[in-house]
Design an enzyme around this catalytic site. Structure first.
Site, PDB file in Angstrom:
ATOM      1  N   GLY A  61      -6.526 -40.642 -16.501  1.00 12.98           N
ATOM      2  CA  GLY A  61      -6.216 -39.452 -17.265  1.00 12.98           C
ATOM      3  C   GLY A  61      -6.654 -38.177 -16.578  1.00 12.98           C
ATOM      4  CB  SER A  62      -7.653 -35.015 -18.145  1.00  9.52           C
ATOM      5  OG  SER A  62      -7.860 -33.698 -17.728  1.00  9.52           O
ATOM      6  CB  SER A  63      -7.794 -33.602 -12.731  1.00  7.49           C
ATOM      7  OG  SER A  63      -6.871 -32.710 -13.292  1.00  7.49           O
ATOM      8  CB  SER A  64     -10.627 -31.703 -17.506  1.00  3.02           C
ATOM      9  OG  SER A  64      -9.600 -30.758 -17.418  1.00  3.02           O
ATOM     10  N   GLY A  65     -12.025 -34.448 -15.917  1.00  2.00           N
ATOM     11  CA  GLY A  65     -13.135 -35.394 -16.050  1.00  2.00           C
ATOM     12  C   GLY A  65     -14.382 -34.998 -15.280  1.00  2.00           C
TER      13      GLY A  65
END
Lengths: 136, 413
Positions: A61-65
């Site tokens: 999922g998100s690269s905001s991880g």
């Protein structure tokens, strides 16, 4: 069972092993204030991973991880160490940034499929991880 | 750059780029022509600490750089009392820090729908935001890995990426084949179908590059957007190929680089029906949605026009909130065409720069979210701590007007 891991981000850690066979997105899946897994579709949903040695295939999922893991390291709600099956740049980056910003971090390591099979059967075992990748 | 010739900010950024390149076994660095930055979402003090440290060292972007969504509507956040000053202050500081470094105020999670920031086929870029990465790799045919928060700004400051992964042609070939079986044509025309299919493909693909066979050539840009976002949410998909549709897959043989697929999976209607059900998480069976959220990724002008066509002479039920997230260009186009007034009269709250998942827009205590976005549906239970029901755009509008869940299963049976 191999007792030596390939260290991507070096460091020392100790804590109970938490295993999951399913990738986890830290963004939307991890609460950086508490350390709880908040992805309600994930098998670890509701578990608190602060101070645990987390073994999982990788992120999804998100690269905001990375931002979420960095914030968790700052808040001291991150896992004690993270061991993945494939090198995961979202996690490694967070650990690297924590070193640059706060001069402390968590170790990130890569393990073999054989270690994964072992880890799946040893949930809760206390592990000690050394900077050279040795595991006790 | 490592020695500090380009200033202390580039030196820090390059140190991180080189360390990451080493971790992933990249032998060299490649120049990129553009960057897209996701690190403007305010997740806490650490993000602001990092960016302000770089800014204090004189950071400037080295290549044209677009911005992903930020944590508030920068022009109208004060109109929403739910955005407290304690959140707005650091969130605005974070967004402004990137603009001071020279990034463009695009503030959208669908940058590939803005002409001036979209790369061309084959261009090497450094993009973040999982849905944008999947779209720009797969549909545009530009080359990027899925870059994480704060690494994106390091890449923008240096204009370099480690030469690994999806930057290299040999790593872009398809690995598994997903074949669609017996999907009725009426369903293939439905936007919601691509949301569900994307969610399912994300689940099935694991870390492999999927090639999808059996999709029609009339698939729209917005449907490809929905598919990209859904596949990148439920899975790790950063590149997919659709045979006969996406540029690196004129046919199956090309998509696989002449190799046989590592695995072949037939996608059946049963699997699609199950995936559609999984997108709703509503264990207590709430039937009165109090929030409808559209626009993840950001609604295009075409999607807003379709919505405007559905709301004629209708009004959102009392007590229900209806959010539409879009970018600044579409927002201005809506205002210029008189459509913003029409949507507002219906009861829609149209926001730019942000969305309900990254900005505190939804009323505390709201019971049930309904959305036409698989990405919203995927993240709502965790990020918003709310049950969620997935539906089509028309079902969302009908539910908003009646105040009760309206869903039609006909096409799926």
């Amino acid at each position: 069972m191999e007792l030596s891991l390939k260290m991507l981000i070096e460091g020392e850690a100790a804590g109970p092993l938490v295993f999951t066979g399913q990738p986890l997105s830290f963004w939307g899946g991890y609460d950086s204030h508490s350390g709880e897994v908040i992805d309600r579709r994930h098998p670890l949903s509701g578990q608190n991973l602060a101070g645990k040695v987390l073994v999982l295939p990788g992120c999804r999922g998100s690269s905001s991880g990375s931002g979420v893991l960095l914030e968790a390291i700052r808040n001291r709600t991150a896992p004690a160490a993270i061991i993945t099956l494939e090198a995961d740049h979202i996690l490694c980056l967070a650990a690297l940034l924590a070193q640059e910003l706060y001069a402390r971090s968590i170790p990130i390591a890569v393990a073999s499929a054989a270690f994964f099979e072992w880890a799946a059967r040893h949930d809760g075992t206390t592990l000690v991880l050394k900077p050279d990748g040795a595991l006790y | 750059m490592l020695a500090g010739d380009n200033g202390p900010a580039v030196q820090v950024a390059m140190r991180i780029v080189v360390k990451m390149a080493g971790l992933f076994g990249a032998a060299s660095l490649l120049p990129v022509s553009r960057a897209h930055i996701d690190s403007g979402i305010y997740e806490g003090q650490s993000g602001l600490d990092f960016v302000e440290m770089l800014l204090a060292k004189g950071a400037r972007v080295a290549v044209p750089t677009s911005m992903n969504v930020v944590s508030l509507d920068l022009e109208r956040w004060q109109e929403n009392s739910r955005v407290p000053l304690s959140f707005a202050t650091p969130a605005r500081r974070l967004a402004q820090a990137y603009l001071k470094m020279g990034a463009k105020p695009t503030f959208t999670c669908a940058p590939y729908q803005l002409k001036e920031v979209t790369p061309r086929f084959g261009e090497q870029v450094a993009w973040a935001e999982s849905n944008a990465v999947a779209f720009v790799n797969s549909v545009v045919g530009a080359r990027t890995n899925k870059y994480g928060d704060f690494f994106d700004i390091c890449l923008a400051l240096t204009g370099r990426v480690p030469a690994y992964g999806l930057h290299l042609a040999e790593n872009r070939r398809g690995q598994i084949l997903l074949r669609l079986k017996d999907v009725p044509l009426a369903l293939l025309r439905q936007d919601a179908f691509y949301q569900v299919l994307g969610y399912l493909v994300g689940r099935l693909a694991g870390t492999a590059i999927p090639v999808i066979e059996g999709l029609p050539t009339f698939i729209t840009e917005d449907q490809l957007k929905a598919f990209s976002a859904a596949a990148a949410s439920s899975g790790t998909v950063a590149l997919f190929h659709i045979a006969g549709v996406t540029p690196e897959a004129p046919d199956l043989a090309t998509a696989f680089g002449g190799n046989p697929p590592g695995e072949v999976i037939d996608i059946t209607m049963d699997m699609l029906r199950r995936a559609r059900q999984e997108l709703s998480v509503n264990p207590d069976g709430h039937d009165r949605p109090d929030v409808i959220a559209l626009g993840s990724p950001h609604f295009s002008l075409a999607e807003c026009l379709e919505l405007a066509g559905l709301v004629e002479d209708r009004r959102v039920a009392p007590g229900l909130e209806f959010f539409v997230a879009t970018n600044r260009v579409v927002y201005q186009a809506l205002a210029a065409r008189g459509l913003l007034a029409k949507l507002t009269a219906f009861g829609a709250n149209v926001t730019q720069d942000t969305c309900v998942v990254v900005s505190p827009l939804i009323a505390p205590g709201a019971q049930l979210l309904m959305t036409n976005s698989a990405k919203y549906a995927y993240y709502a239970p965790g990020k918003l701590n709310m049950p969620v029901v997935f539906g089509t755009l028309a079902e969302c509008v009908d539910s908003a007007v009646s105040g009760r869940l309206v869903r039609d299963d006909t096409l799926w049976n």
